[in-house]
Design a protein around this motif. Sequence first.
Motif, PDB file in Angstrom:
ATOM      1  N   LEU A   1       0.829  -1.213   0.000  1.00 37.52           N
ATOM      2  CA  LEU A   1       0.000   0.000   0.000  1.00 37.52           C
ATOM      3  C   LEU A   1       0.856   1.253   0.000  1.00 37.52           C
ATOM      4  CD1 LEU A   1      -2.812  -1.022   2.523  1.00 37.52           C
ATOM      5  CD2 LEU A   1      -3.080  -0.662   0.066  1.00 37.52           C
ATOM      6  N   ASP A   2       1.952   1.232   0.781  1.00 40.49           N
ATOM      7  CA  ASP A   2       2.856   2.386   0.823  1.00 40.49           C
ATOM      8  C   ASP A   2       3.482   2.639  -0.548  1.00 40.49           C
ATOM      9  OD1 ASP A   2       2.315   2.586   3.530  1.00 40.49           O
ATOM     10  OD2 ASP A   2       4.178   1.612   4.164  1.00 40.49           O
ATOM     11  N   LEU A   3       3.886   1.561  -1.239  1.00 41.94           N
ATOM     12  CA  LEU A   3       4.455   1.706  -2.580  1.00 41.94           C
ATOM     13  C   LEU A   3       3.429   2.283  -3.549  1.00 41.94           C
ATOM     14  CD1 LEU A   3       6.461  -1.638  -2.948  1.00 41.94           C
ATOM     15  CD2 LEU A   3       7.432   0.667  -2.926  1.00 41.94           C
TER      16      LEU A   3
ATOM     17  N   GLU B   1      12.969  -0.680   0.545  1.00 45.87           N
ATOM     18  CA  GLU B   1      13.691   0.580   0.329  1.00 45.87           C
ATOM     19  C   GLU B   1      14.235   0.665  -1.092  1.00 45.87           C
ATOM     20  OE1 GLU B   1      13.017  -0.229   4.389  1.00 45.87           O
ATOM     21  OE2 GLU B   1      14.121  -1.482   2.935  1.00 45.87           O
ATOM     22  N   GLN B   2      14.727  -0.453  -1.624  1.00 47.99           N
ATOM     23  CA  GLN B   2      15.221  -0.454  -2.996  1.00 47.99           C
ATOM     24  C   GLN B   2      14.095  -0.212  -4.001  1.00 47.99           C
ATOM     25  OE1 GLN B   2      17.267  -4.327  -2.734  1.00 47.99           O
ATOM     26  NE2 GLN B   2      19.116  -3.302  -3.476  1.00 47.99           N
ATOM     27  N   LYS B   3      12.939  -0.786  -3.744  1.00 46.76           N
ATOM     28  CA  LYS B   3      11.793  -0.560  -4.629  1.00 46.76           C
ATOM     29  C   LYS B   3      11.402   0.915  -4.634  1.00 46.76           C
ATOM     30  CE  LYS B   3       9.908  -5.184  -3.750  1.00 46.76           C
ATOM     31  NZ  LYS B   3       8.840  -5.937  -3.051  1.00 46.76           N
ATOM     32  N   MET B   4      11.367   1.525  -3.458  1.00 51.11           N
ATOM     33  CA  MET B   4      11.020   2.951  -3.365  1.00 51.11           C
ATOM     34  C   MET B   4      12.020   3.791  -4.153  1.00 51.11           C
ATOM     35  SD  MET B   4       8.303   3.364  -1.152  1.00 51.11           S
ATOM     36  CE  MET B   4       8.434   4.780  -0.042  1.00 51.11           C
ATOM     37  N   ALA B   5      13.314   3.479  -4.006  1.00 49.21           N
ATOM     38  CA  ALA B   5      14.360   4.235  -4.696  1.00 49.21           C
ATOM     39  C   ALA B   5      14.302   4.012  -6.204  1.00 49.21           C
ATOM     40  CB  ALA B   5      15.728   3.842  -4.153  1.00 49.21           C
ATOM     41  N   SER B   6      14.052   2.768  -6.615  1.00 52.67           N
ATOM     42  CA  SER B   6      13.960   2.454  -8.038  1.00 52.67           C
ATOM     43  C   SER B   6      12.808   3.209  -8.692  1.00 52.67           C
ATOM     44  CB  SER B   6      13.773   0.946  -8.213  1.00 52.67           C
ATOM     45  OG  SER B   6      13.539   0.613  -9.561  1.00 52.67           O
ATOM     46  N   MET B   7      11.666   3.244  -8.025  1.00 52.60           N
ATOM     47  CA  MET B   7      10.526   3.974  -8.553  1.00 52.60           C
ATOM     48  C   MET B   7      10.827   5.463  -8.669  1.00 52.60           C
ATOM     49  SD  MET B   7       7.522   1.966  -6.453  1.00 52.60           S
ATOM     50  CE  MET B   7       6.215   3.077  -6.951  1.00 52.60           C
ATOM     51  N   LYS B   8      11.544   5.996  -7.705  1.00 47.81           N
ATOM     52  CA  LYS B   8      11.896   7.421  -7.726  1.00 47.81           C
ATOM     53  C   LYS B   8      12.836   7.722  -8.891  1.00 47.81           C
ATOM     54  CE  LYS B   8      13.358  11.132  -4.576  1.00 47.81           C
ATOM     55  NZ  LYS B   8      14.449  11.745  -5.346  1.00 47.81           N
ATOM     56  N   THR B   9      13.831   6.854  -9.100  1.00 45.88           N
ATOM     57  CA  THR B   9      14.742   7.038 -10.223  1.00 45.88           C
ATOM     58  C   THR B   9      13.983   7.008 -11.541  1.00 45.88           C
ATOM     59  OG1 THR B   9      16.605   6.047  -9.031  1.00 45.88           O
ATOM     60  CG2 THR B   9      16.733   6.049 -11.435  1.00 45.88           C
TER      61      THR B   9
ATOM     62  N   ASP C   1       2.619  -1.510 -17.915  1.00 50.09           N
ATOM     63  CA  ASP C   1       2.408  -1.782 -16.495  1.00 50.09           C
ATOM     64  C   ASP C   1       3.666  -2.446 -15.956  1.00 50.09           C
ATOM     65  OD1 ASP C   1       0.461  -2.143 -14.123  1.00 50.09           O
ATOM     66  OD2 ASP C   1       1.273  -4.151 -14.417  1.00 50.09           O
ATOM     67  N   MET C   2       4.341  -1.772 -15.024  1.00 50.41           N
ATOM     68  CA  MET C   2       5.616  -2.262 -14.501  1.00 50.41           C
ATOM     69  C   MET C   2       5.466  -2.776 -13.088  1.00 50.41           C
ATOM     70  SD  MET C   2       8.174   0.644 -15.948  1.00 50.41           S
ATOM     71  CE  MET C   2       7.128   1.891 -15.227  1.00 50.41           C
ATOM     72  N   ALA C   3       5.973  -3.975 -12.863  1.00 50.29           N
ATOM     73  CA  ALA C   3       5.974  -4.565 -11.527  1.00 50.29           C
ATOM     74  C   ALA C   3       7.333  -4.297 -10.885  1.00 50.29           C
ATOM     75  CB  ALA C   3       5.709  -6.058 -11.617  1.00 50.29           C
ATOM     76  N   PHE C   4       7.358  -3.354  -9.954  1.00 47.89           N
ATOM     77  CA  PHE C   4       8.601  -3.066  -9.239  1.00 47.89           C
ATOM     78  C   PHE C   4       8.743  -4.085  -8.107  1.00 47.89           C
ATOM     79  CE2 PHE C   4       7.872   0.898 -11.441  1.00 47.89           C
ATOM     80  CZ  PHE C   4       9.155   1.317 -11.777  1.00 47.89           C
ATOM     81  N   GLY C   5       9.102  -5.308  -8.504  1.00 40.62           N
ATOM     82  CA  GLY C   5       9.140  -6.407  -7.550  1.00 40.62           C
ATOM     83  C   GLY C   5      10.528  -6.857  -7.159  1.00 40.62           C
ATOM     84  N   VAL C   6      11.549  -6.145  -7.605  1.00 45.36           N
ATOM     85  CA  VAL C   6      12.932  -6.522  -7.315  1.00 45.36           C
ATOM     86  C   VAL C   6      13.480  -5.664  -6.184  1.00 45.36           C
ATOM     87  CG1 VAL C   6      15.278  -6.667  -8.237  1.00 45.36           C
ATOM     88  CG2 VAL C   6      13.335  -7.276  -9.684  1.00 45.36           C
ATOM     89  N   GLY C   7      14.075  -6.313  -5.191  1.00 42.32           N
ATOM     90  CA  GLY C   7      14.741  -5.576  -4.126  1.00 42.32           C
ATOM     91  C   GLY C   7      13.968  -5.514  -2.830  1.00 42.32           C
ATOM     92  N   THR C   8      14.602  -4.919  -1.836  1.00 43.85           N
ATOM     93  CA  THR C   8      13.942  -4.670  -0.563  1.00 43.85           C
ATOM     94  C   THR C   8      12.919  -3.556  -0.733  1.00 43.85           C
ATOM     95  OG1 THR C   8      15.544  -2.982   0.069  1.00 43.85           O
ATOM     96  CG2 THR C   8      16.088  -5.277   0.636  1.00 43.85           C
TER      97      THR C   8
END
Length: 336
Positions: free
Chosen positions: A34-36, A316-324, A307-314
């Motif tokens: 939900l946070d993501l 915190e890594q998912k949050m950072a990847s989405m931001k990038t 539609d992208m599944a940001f499912g790789v990483g912890t």
Amino acid sequence: MNAYEGPAPGIEIWPAFPESCDPAVASQSIQHALDLSVHAEQLGFDWVSVSEHHYAPYMMTPNPVVFAGALTQVLKKARIALLGPLVPLVNPVRLAEELSMLDALSGGRLEVLFLRGTPNEHKTYDTKTSDTRGMTQEGIDLVLKAWTEPQPFSWEGEHYQFSKIAVWPRPLQKPHPNVYGSGNSEESVLFAAQRGMGIAFSFAPPDVVKKWVQLFHDEAKKCGWQPGPEHVIYRGIAFAGDSDDDAMAQMGAYFGQKAEEQALFQSQAMGGPPVVPLISEPYFVGGPSTLIERFQVLRDCGVGVVDMAFGVGTHEQKMASMKTFAEQVLPSVHKM
């Protein structure tokens, strides 16, 4: 992706033994999902999606409608995409009712991809795989009629029979939310085109996508309508790094850690969904310039929605990847 964040069996193991699930970890993982979703809306992503999977830790949404209902209360602008409910596993009238409720709860922001599901999913409730194509297609026709028919009606089909159908509430969007079907086979592409639906691909190479999109356009023309890029969805796993080397290194380290965890569960039964190359080696992994190029390739194939599944990483890594991605890729994608 609403994935379990603790040690768990890999995707190839199905069903995953419930003893592997720590309820506290599962609860935290769902909250992180939900946070993501909120993070994605704040970063400017157009929609948040949820899909249906059973008996497995890689996607803890056996009922995607429940999770989508929660999304309607935390997302204020982004569209909510069910990609998708597995039609042969549910009562299609109940599905029509629940999706109508979601459209009302979201203020008319619902998108729906109706799917058949993989063979292992059909075993969830002992549905005969040989029946699932017909159940999916008939179920879609039934849902669409239930959304648009102004009077109560009955249904006598090959797979479904109902003496009375009268759906309340009706969808807020008129005539109904945007709907899509699978684009992963010739029969599915033709079925979608003949009903004025969009199509969606998951983990398919671009040359295959281009071939099926052309078939989709040709059949739609025969049926008297012209699809646009917005009628074609491509779905893939994503991880954005500062560079290709950075993205691959982070993904490799994460997969290596997961492989060590999953090795502890290899004595469990196999039987998961097919693991195609673009799952084990995701298409949307790299630095900004590589990701922009890959979006352009898909655009040239006729894809208008990714539609992208940001499912790789912890988490915190998912949050950072989405931001990038949002800061360095999304502006270019929105201009395509």
